[in-house]
Design an enzyme around this catalytic site. Structure first.
Site, PDB file in Angstrom:
ATOM      1  N   ASP A  83      -6.061   4.666  23.073  1.00  0.00           N
ATOM      2  CA  ASP A  83      -5.781   4.305  21.680  1.00  0.00           C
ATOM      3  C   ASP A  83      -6.979   3.507  21.129  1.00  0.00           C
ATOM      4  O   ASP A  83      -7.475   2.587  21.795  1.00  0.00           O
ATOM      5  CB  ASP A  83      -4.511   3.443  21.660  1.00  0.00           C
ATOM      6  CG  ASP A  83      -3.950   3.228  20.271  1.00  0.00           C
ATOM      7  OD1 ASP A  83      -4.249   4.036  19.374  1.00  0.00           O
ATOM      8  OD2 ASP A  83      -3.185   2.252  20.101  1.00  0.00           O
ATOM      9  N   HIS A  84      -7.440   3.862  19.941  1.00  0.00           N
ATOM     10  CA  HIS A  84      -8.519   3.127  19.259  1.00  0.00           C
ATOM     11  C   HIS A  84      -9.753   2.848  20.114  1.00  0.00           C
ATOM     12  O   HIS A  84     -10.166   1.692  20.268  1.00  0.00           O
ATOM     13  CB  HIS A  84      -8.001   1.808  18.669  1.00  0.00           C
ATOM     14  CG  HIS A  84      -7.073   2.018  17.512  1.00  0.00           C
ATOM     15  ND1 HIS A  84      -7.512   2.430  16.282  1.00  0.00           N
ATOM     16  CD2 HIS A  84      -5.724   1.927  17.437  1.00  0.00           C
ATOM     17  CE1 HIS A  84      -6.461   2.563  15.482  1.00  0.00           C
ATOM     18  NE2 HIS A  84      -5.374   2.284  16.152  1.00  0.00           N
ATOM     19  N   ASP A 121     -12.081   5.877  17.253  1.00  0.00           N
ATOM     20  CA  ASP A 121     -11.846   5.282  15.936  1.00  0.00           C
ATOM     21  C   ASP A 121     -13.184   4.861  15.346  1.00  0.00           C
ATOM     22  O   ASP A 121     -13.575   3.699  15.423  1.00  0.00           O
ATOM     23  CB  ASP A 121     -10.886   4.104  16.034  1.00  0.00           C
ATOM     24  CG  ASP A 121     -10.648   3.465  14.668  1.00  0.00           C
ATOM     25  OD1 ASP A 121     -11.226   3.966  13.673  1.00  0.00           O
ATOM     26  OD2 ASP A 121      -9.893   2.475  14.588  1.00  0.00           O
ATOM     27  N   HIS A 144      -0.507   6.156  12.302  1.00  0.00           N
ATOM     28  CA  HIS A 144      -0.591   4.885  13.033  1.00  0.00           C
ATOM     29  C   HIS A 144       0.309   3.870  12.337  1.00  0.00           C
ATOM     30  O   HIS A 144       0.786   4.111  11.231  1.00  0.00           O
ATOM     31  CB  HIS A 144      -2.036   4.365  13.025  1.00  0.00           C
ATOM     32  CG  HIS A 144      -2.882   5.012  14.070  1.00  0.00           C
ATOM     33  ND1 HIS A 144      -3.383   4.335  15.141  1.00  0.00           N
ATOM     34  CD2 HIS A 144      -3.295   6.293  14.210  1.00  0.00           C
ATOM     35  CE1 HIS A 144      -4.074   5.154  15.898  1.00  0.00           C
ATOM     36  NE2 HIS A 144      -4.057   6.355  15.354  1.00  0.00           N
ATOM     37  N   SER A 186       5.695   1.617  13.406  1.00  0.00           N
ATOM     38  CA  SER A 186       6.921   0.928  13.798  1.00  0.00           C
ATOM     39  C   SER A 186       7.777   0.687  12.567  1.00  0.00           C
ATOM     40  O   SER A 186       7.262   0.449  11.469  1.00  0.00           O
ATOM     41  CB  SER A 186       6.591  -0.416  14.478  1.00  0.00           C
ATOM     42  OG  SER A 186       6.285  -0.198  15.835  1.00  0.00           O
ATOM     43  N   ASN A 217       2.501   6.803  16.182  1.00  0.00           N
ATOM     44  CA  ASN A 217       2.174   5.656  17.041  1.00  0.00           C
ATOM     45  C   ASN A 217       3.168   4.512  16.872  1.00  0.00           C
ATOM     46  O   ASN A 217       3.370   4.021  15.750  1.00  0.00           O
ATOM     47  CB  ASN A 217       0.788   5.133  16.679  1.00  0.00           C
ATOM     48  CG  ASN A 217      -0.313   5.984  17.244  1.00  0.00           C
ATOM     49  OD1 ASN A 217      -0.099   7.136  17.623  1.00  0.00           O
ATOM     50  ND2 ASN A 217      -1.506   5.430  17.318  1.00  0.00           N
ATOM     51  N   ASP A 269       4.213   0.776  18.691  1.00  0.00           N
ATOM     52  CA  ASP A 269       3.996  -0.298  19.665  1.00  0.00           C
ATOM     53  C   ASP A 269       4.887  -1.497  19.330  1.00  0.00           C
ATOM     54  O   ASP A 269       5.667  -1.985  20.133  1.00  0.00           O
ATOM     55  CB  ASP A 269       2.503  -0.698  19.641  1.00  0.00           C
ATOM     56  CG  ASP A 269       2.161  -1.711  20.724  1.00  0.00           C
ATOM     57  OD1 ASP A 269       3.026  -2.016  21.557  1.00  0.00           O
ATOM     58  OD2 ASP A 269       1.010  -2.195  20.745  1.00  0.00           O
ATOM     59  N   THR A 270       4.778  -1.944  18.067  1.00  0.00           N
ATOM     60  CA  THR A 270       5.458  -3.190  17.674  1.00  0.00           C
ATOM     61  C   THR A 270       6.966  -3.157  17.933  1.00  0.00           C
ATOM     62  O   THR A 270       7.533  -4.141  18.422  1.00  0.00           O
ATOM     63  CB  THR A 270       5.170  -3.469  16.178  1.00  0.00           C
ATOM     64  OG1 THR A 270       3.764  -3.679  16.034  1.00  0.00           O
ATOM     65  CG2 THR A 270       5.915  -4.683  15.681  1.00  0.00           C
TER      66      THR A 270
HETATM   67  P1  13P Z   1       2.745  -0.473  15.192  1.00  0.00           P
HETATM   68  O1  13P Z   1       2.131  -1.830  15.232  1.00  0.00           O
HETATM   69  O2  13P Z   1       3.357  -0.164  13.881  1.00  0.00           O
HETATM   70  O3  13P Z   1       3.695  -0.231  16.313  1.00  0.00           O
HETATM   71  O4  13P Z   1       1.554   0.582  15.365  1.00  0.00           O
HETATM   72  C1  13P Z   1       1.015   0.880  16.630  1.00  0.00           C
HETATM   73  C2  13P Z   1      -0.176   1.743  16.525  1.00  0.00           C
HETATM   74  O5  13P Z   1      -0.463   2.352  15.513  1.00  0.00           O
HETATM   75  C3  13P Z   1      -1.025   1.852  17.736  1.00  0.00           C
HETATM   76  O6  13P Z   1      -2.248   2.496  17.478  1.00  0.00           O
END
Ligand code: 13P
Length: 349
Positions: free
Chosen positions: A83-84, A105, A223, A226, A266, A268-269
């Site tokens: 990622d990134h 990225d 991206h 969340s 994507n 994560d949060t």
């Molecule tokens: P969130 O912070 O919205 O979960 O996004 C995660 C993300 O885009 C990881 O690249």
């Protein structure tokens, strides 16, 4: 099942008209949570690690854990994604380690903070594409700049500052040959995306739809996706947390995106919130406990619940058994002979 090419996974998602969640990992419990959810919902899945995660866990620990996940769940197609990536070197190191997909990225300079020029972005992304495709590895590029900061990576600010220009998206896809394209439509990384439920003035689904119209065969990536659900915020705050009121990306907007070319989503949060809430609850309700398993197990379960829900909402549930993995060497041949060409203008002719 060996780790599969993300390109194969996204091509299949396009055929089936669904999206695939890409969930960030830093440790064993998060990987186990994702696999439990994938198993339960019979979903193909993208597991992704940021540079921060690779540093935190140490490359080899993290990669061996992913290999264990693949070995233990042979029925689940798993793509392992960087990622990134902030530079050619970061992407190269992931590819040499065995990742089946990388994100270059190039929307930011290699400091991961300063927006780059269009030409700089094209140049570094194309270099990664050449190196990756020779080895059958998928590449995601980014055009436009997301808001917020994640693991030290990001331009900061709101997501509205560098919305993707559809003309540039077409030129970028054509000149780089990326397999997937992350676009900026107002979302940002982290919990604080919007100060109220987002509408079209801050979440530019119209831009996404315009890009999809111009690039109908390009896999788009959302991206910062969340949803930051209120119930997860409430658990954290009930047990001593101090989250401020905030809104994420509503699932129905993501589903609209999926109907318009979004194949990778994507997240994560939401998982971080689920884990933190579950741990806080154990600490608050049973302060006498000190065995990490007493709070890591509920944390893992809470994350698995969120992931399984997203897998169902994104439509990937039930698709794990649809296809057999193509060997990464065969994928490399496909890039070499042009059958996997990702130059949209050439492909359209
Ligand atoms: P969130 O912070 O919205 O979960 O996004 C995660 C993300 O885009 C990881 O690249």
């Amino acid at each position: 099942m060996p780790l599969v090419s993300m390109r194969q996974l996204l091509d299949e998602a396009a055929k089936g008209g669904y999206g695939v969640g890409a969930f960030n990992v830093n440790d064993m419990e998060q990987i186990q949570a994702i696999m439990a959810a994938a198993k339960e919902t019979k979903s193909p899945v993208i597991v992704q690690a940021s540079r921060g995660a690779r540093q935190f866990a140490e490359d080899l620990y993290l990669f061996k854990l992913i290999q264990a996940a693949a070995e233990l769940n042979p029925e689940i197609p798993i793509a392992m994604h960087q990622d990134h990536g902030n530079s050619f070197e970061t992407c190269k190191s992931a590819i040499l380690l065995g990742y089946t997909s990388v994100m270059m990225d190039g929307s930011l300079k290699s400091d991961g903070k300063t927006p780059s020029t269009f030409e700089e972005n094209v140049e570094v992304t194309k270099k990664v594409v050449d190196f990756a495709h020779e080895r059958g590895v998928t590449v995601e590029g980014e055009i436009g700049v997301l808001g917020g900061v994640e693991d030290g990576h990001g331009a900061g600010g709101s997501g509205l500052e560098h919305i993707t220009d559809p003309d540039q998206a077409v030129e970028f896809a054509e000149r780089t040959g990326v397999d997937a394209l992350a676009i900026a439509i107002g979302t940002s990384h982290g919990a604080y995306k919007f100060s109220k439920k987002p509408d079209g003035s801050v979440l530019k689904m119209d831009v996404l739809i315009a890009i999809h119209k111009r690039l109908p065969n390009t896999h788009l990536v959302m991206h910062g996706s969340s949803s930051v659900p209120k119930d997860l915020q409430d658990i954290i705050n009930k047990y001593g947390g101090k989250l401020k009121e905030t809104w994420g990306v509503p699932v129905e907007e993501i589903q609209l995106g999926i109907r318009n070319g979004v194949r990778k989503v994507n997240v994560d949060t939401d998982n971080r919130l689920a884990i933190t809430g579950a741990i806080r609850k154990v600490f608050a309700e049973t302060p006498e406990k000190f065995d990490p398993r007493d709070y890591l197990k509920p944390a893992r379960e809470a994350m698995a619940k969120v992931v399984a829900l997203r897998m169902t909402q994104f439509g990937q549930a039930g698709h794990a058994g649809d296809y057999a993995p193509i060997d990464i060497k065969e994928i490399a041949k496909g890039y070499a002979d042009g059958t996997l060409s990702t130059h949209p203008l050439v492909a359209a002719k």
